[in-house]
Design an enzyme around this catalytic site. Structure first.
Site, PDB file in Angstrom:
ATOM      1  N   SER A 119       0.831  -1.201   0.000  1.00 44.00           N
ATOM      2  CA  SER A 119       0.000   0.000   0.000  1.00 44.00           C
ATOM      3  C   SER A 119       0.872   1.260   0.000  1.00 44.00           C
ATOM      4  CB  SER A 119      -0.953  -0.053   1.201  1.00 44.00           C
ATOM      5  OG  SER A 119      -1.993   0.880   1.074  1.00 44.00           O
TER       6      SER A 119
ATOM      7  N   ASP B 224     -10.214  -4.753  -5.199  1.00 44.21           N
ATOM      8  CA  ASP B 224      -9.562  -3.975  -4.142  1.00 44.21           C
ATOM      9  C   ASP B 224     -10.170  -2.578  -4.116  1.00 44.21           C
ATOM     10  OD1 ASP B 224      -7.921  -2.623  -2.387  1.00 44.21           O
ATOM     11  OD2 ASP B 224      -6.037  -3.271  -3.306  1.00 44.21           O
TER      12      ASP B 224
ATOM     13  N   HIS C 169      -7.257  -5.878   0.070  1.00 46.80           N
ATOM     14  CA  HIS C 169      -6.092  -5.002  -0.058  1.00 46.80           C
ATOM     15  C   HIS C 169      -4.852  -5.550   0.648  1.00 46.80           C
ATOM     16  CE1 HIS C 169      -4.102  -1.264  -1.006  1.00 46.80           C
ATOM     17  NE2 HIS C 169      -3.901  -0.962   0.269  1.00 46.80           N
TER      18      HIS C 169
END
Length: 269
Positions: A96, A219, A247
């Site tokens: 991320s 996602d 995610h």
């Protein structure tokens, strides 16, 4: 100084390999989220795990609102760790926002890094039509941050489910919720602002380190369109669409995560 850096970011080194792989957590997570993936690499790699300042067992006294109001503050920590451990030719695996933190570190010191592996990256979370759809409108993100300030526990419960996906496995989002709740709400709120209002699209063209982009098939946080955008603008990149959903595939689908990383590194040799 070196001891302070290792303590500041709660750096832990395992494995006996000749090469080094460093894992960079995403927002609200500590190094424990890599526990299903990192041990696999210990035979071949020296594995470096750490916590962002303000998360996990890091030294929260080292937190500075001015330093960490920008992702460059977090990337400087990555470079400090590499310098302290005298690392070169590192494989950096980010999740991320950890992907962008690692990417910024590679732009500043490309000689430290051999490969970047990005799991669910996003250079910008805001929609900017017609050329870019990051997944969120500004009002959505402002509402998210307002909820953090008004009801942090409620926000942690709700957002952990949004991030994790895979509702049939509630133990995963519960773990993420606990990770959020263990973080100082003020620090978490600033990290959220730093993360969700960052825009690193222009930085993509500055990257010279080859990279793997791993995007989940469903996602909410980093849609597939974002992965396509990164791939188009990041030279030397490889894009892989995962069967995994949510995610956090390193938690929900660790076997597929490990397989794709290994396939990429094997093909790179």
């Amino acid at each position: 100084m070196e001891e302070n850096i290792l303590k500041r970011n709660n750096v832990n080194v395992t494995g006996g390999g000749t090469k080094t792989i460093i894992f960079v957590p995403g927002f609200g997570c500590d190094q424990n989220i890599w526990r299903f993936v990192a041990p696999f690499f210990e035979k071949e790699y020296r594995v470096v795990l750490f916590d962002h300042v303000g998360s996990g067992k890091s030294d929260t006294n080292a937190y500075s609102s001015s330093k960490y109001s920008d992702l460059h503050g977090y990337s400087r920590d990555v470079l400090d760790i590499c310098a302290t451990l005298k690392l070169k030719n590192v494989v950096l695996v980010g999740h991320s926002v950890g992907c962008m933190i690692g990417m910024l570190a590679s732009i500043q010191k490309p000689e430290y890094f051999e490969r970047l592996i990005m799991i669910g990256p996003s250079p910008c979370y805001l929609n900017d039509p017609p050329d870019y759809m990051g997944g969120f409108e500004k009002v959505d993100l402002e509402g998210l941050l307002d909820m953090m300030d008004m009801n942090y526990i409620g926000w942690a419960n709700n957002f952990s489910q949004v991030i994790m996906g895979n509702p049939e496995r509630p133990e995963l989002f519960k773990e993420l919720e606990e990770s959020f709740c263990s973080t100082d709400p003020i620090i978490a709120s600033q990290f959220a602002k730093t993360t969700f209002f960052s825009d690193n699209r222009e930085d993509l063209k500055k990257v010279v380190v080859p990279s793997l982009i791993m995007m989940c098939s469903e996602d909410t946080i980093a849609p597939i369109e974002v992965g396509d955008y990164i791939h188009r603008h990041l030279s030397g990149s490889t894009l892989r669409l995962m069967q995994a959903t949510g995610h956090c595939p390193h938690m929900s689908h660790p076997k597929e995560t490990i397989r794709l990383i290994c396939e990429y590194l094997s093909a790179s040799r």
